[in-house]
Design an enzyme around this catalytic site. Structure first.
Site, PDB file in Angstrom:
ATOM      1  N   ARG A 170       0.822  -1.216   0.000  1.00  0.00           N
ATOM      2  CA  ARG A 170       0.000   0.000   0.000  1.00  0.00           C
ATOM      3  C   ARG A 170       0.856   1.267   0.000  1.00  0.00           C
ATOM      4  O   ARG A 170       0.487   2.285   0.601  1.00  0.00           O
ATOM      5  CB  ARG A 170      -0.974   0.000   1.181  1.00  0.00           C
ATOM      6  CG  ARG A 170      -1.915  -1.192   1.191  1.00  0.00           C
ATOM      7  CD  ARG A 170      -2.815  -1.232  -0.037  1.00  0.00           C
ATOM      8  NE  ARG A 170      -3.656  -2.409  -0.056  1.00  0.00           N
ATOM      9  CZ  ARG A 170      -3.391  -3.531  -0.757  1.00  0.00           C
ATOM     10  NH1 ARG A 170      -2.285  -3.587  -1.511  1.00  0.00           N
ATOM     11  NH2 ARG A 170      -4.202  -4.550  -0.732  1.00  0.00           N
ATOM     12  N   SER A 220     -11.842  -1.231   2.124  1.00  0.00           N
ATOM     13  CA  SER A 220     -11.148  -1.756   3.290  1.00  0.00           C
ATOM     14  C   SER A 220     -10.483  -0.602   4.042  1.00  0.00           C
ATOM     15  O   SER A 220      -9.704   0.152   3.475  1.00  0.00           O
ATOM     16  CB  SER A 220     -10.102  -2.780   2.843  1.00  0.00           C
ATOM     17  OG  SER A 220      -9.462  -3.348   3.959  1.00  0.00           O
ATOM     18  N   GLU A 290      -5.661   2.066   5.941  1.00  0.00           N
ATOM     19  CA  GLU A 290      -5.358   1.959   4.510  1.00  0.00           C
ATOM     20  C   GLU A 290      -6.026   3.117   3.780  1.00  0.00           C
ATOM     21  O   GLU A 290      -5.477   3.671   2.825  1.00  0.00           O
ATOM     22  CB  GLU A 290      -5.872   0.623   3.974  1.00  0.00           C
ATOM     23  CG  GLU A 290      -5.694   0.430   2.494  1.00  0.00           C
ATOM     24  CD  GLU A 290      -6.114  -0.963   2.038  1.00  0.00           C
ATOM     25  OE1 GLU A 290      -6.739  -1.055   0.964  1.00  0.00           O
ATOM     26  OE2 GLU A 290      -5.839  -1.931   2.748  1.00  0.00           O
TER      27      GLU A 290
END
Length: 297
Positions: A170, A220, A290
């Site tokens: 990420r 998410s 995230e």
């Protein structure tokens, strides 16, 4: 030259526009100024004026993995969704930053090119996928990127190789150097069109089964801690279904927070902070988001 002077060049610039119109959570305060450049020339002009006039600049894509605080964003917000051209050449697909990664994956599939199947249901833009090194179902953006073209905050175009992008979980180089992704080229493999499409349709069916797509959400919320899964920890902590205001930890997928109606960005942030606090206390694990959180405090 002032920012609004660029309107005479045909650049779409608006004032005090609620960003909740564009975020997938349907929350977020106003942009002081909002622009939708149609090409590289317009984008470069906007960056140049913000630099010369010392105007804060924020660039976003499809706003799918984003929470914008209720106080909004000062300065200029650029949304790149008008820059969405996708081209296929041999075994590569080049997409502008504002193109949806879903559309890029299906364009590749229809050309008989394999490698982007994992992205068939990711709702973000190509620029966002590069920025976040987006991934799903065992695939990651870094696995298929050949090169990335950017515009630096100094107004210079550069092209980075996959290695130069410094991809990790990420993360990518542009999170650190603040360069603006303008396009990406994906190196793919030739395959059977129907098999590629079948795999993409299967992954999308799986996504619909597992994820609360019937409600607005930012996808998410948390990064996966090494050796742990976020959803099961939230369930064990008794937080699944927990609601603050209009924001609720999803009863379908505990890794998601959904807008059940009338949620604010503050509701989202308060629920995120509560989950982080409880998980830290119960399991001794720090949950990191995230989802990207931006805007004035």
């Amino acid at each position: 030259m002032e920012l609004l002077d660029l309107r005479k060049d045909g650049i779409d610039i608006q004032k005090q526009i609620p960003l909740s119109k564009y975020t997938f959570t349907k929350t977020g305060g106003p942009a002081e100024y909002l622009a939708f450049p149609k090409d590289l020339d317009e984008l470069k002009k906007l960056v140049q004026v913000t630099r010369e006039k010392n105007i804060p600049l924020t660039v976003i894509g499809n706003a799918s993995n984003l929470i914008i605080r209720d106080s909004g964003i000062a300065g200029l917000v650029i949304i790149l969704t008008e820059m969405k051209k996708i081209t296929v050449k041999a075994n590569t697909v080049t997409a502008e930053a504002g193109a949806r990664i879903i559309d890029t994956a299906f364009t590749a599939a229809r050309a008989g090119l394999s490698g982007l199947e994992f992205a068939a249901g990711i709702p973000g833009s190509v620029g966002g996928a590069i920025f976040m090194n987006a991934g799903a179902y065992g695939g990651e953006t870094q696995n298929v990127v050949q090169s990335v073209k950017v515009l630096t905050r100094d107004g210079e175009f550069k092209t980075y190789s996959n290695k130069e992008m410094n991809f990790s979980y990420r993360h990518s180089l542009v999170q650190d150097n603040k360069a603006i992704v303008v396009s990406a080229t994906f190196g793919l493999k030739h395959g059977e069109k129907l098999k590629i499409l079948d795999e993409m349709h299967y992954l999308n069916a799986l996504r619909r089964y597992k994820q609360p797509l019937e409600y607005p959400s930012c996808g998410s919320v948390f990064k996966r801690p090494t050796g742990h899964f976020v959803g099961p920890m939230i369930i064990k902590a008794g937080l699944q279904g927990k609601r603050i205001g209009g924001a609720q930890n999803s009863t379908k997928h505990a890794g998601f927070i959904v807008n059940k109606g009338g949620a604010t960005a503050t509701d989202y942030l308060n629920l995120i902070h509560l989950i982080q606090k409880v998980i830290k206390k119960k399991f001794g694990i720090d949950l990191h988001t995230e989802v990207r959180i931006i805007g004035k405090n």
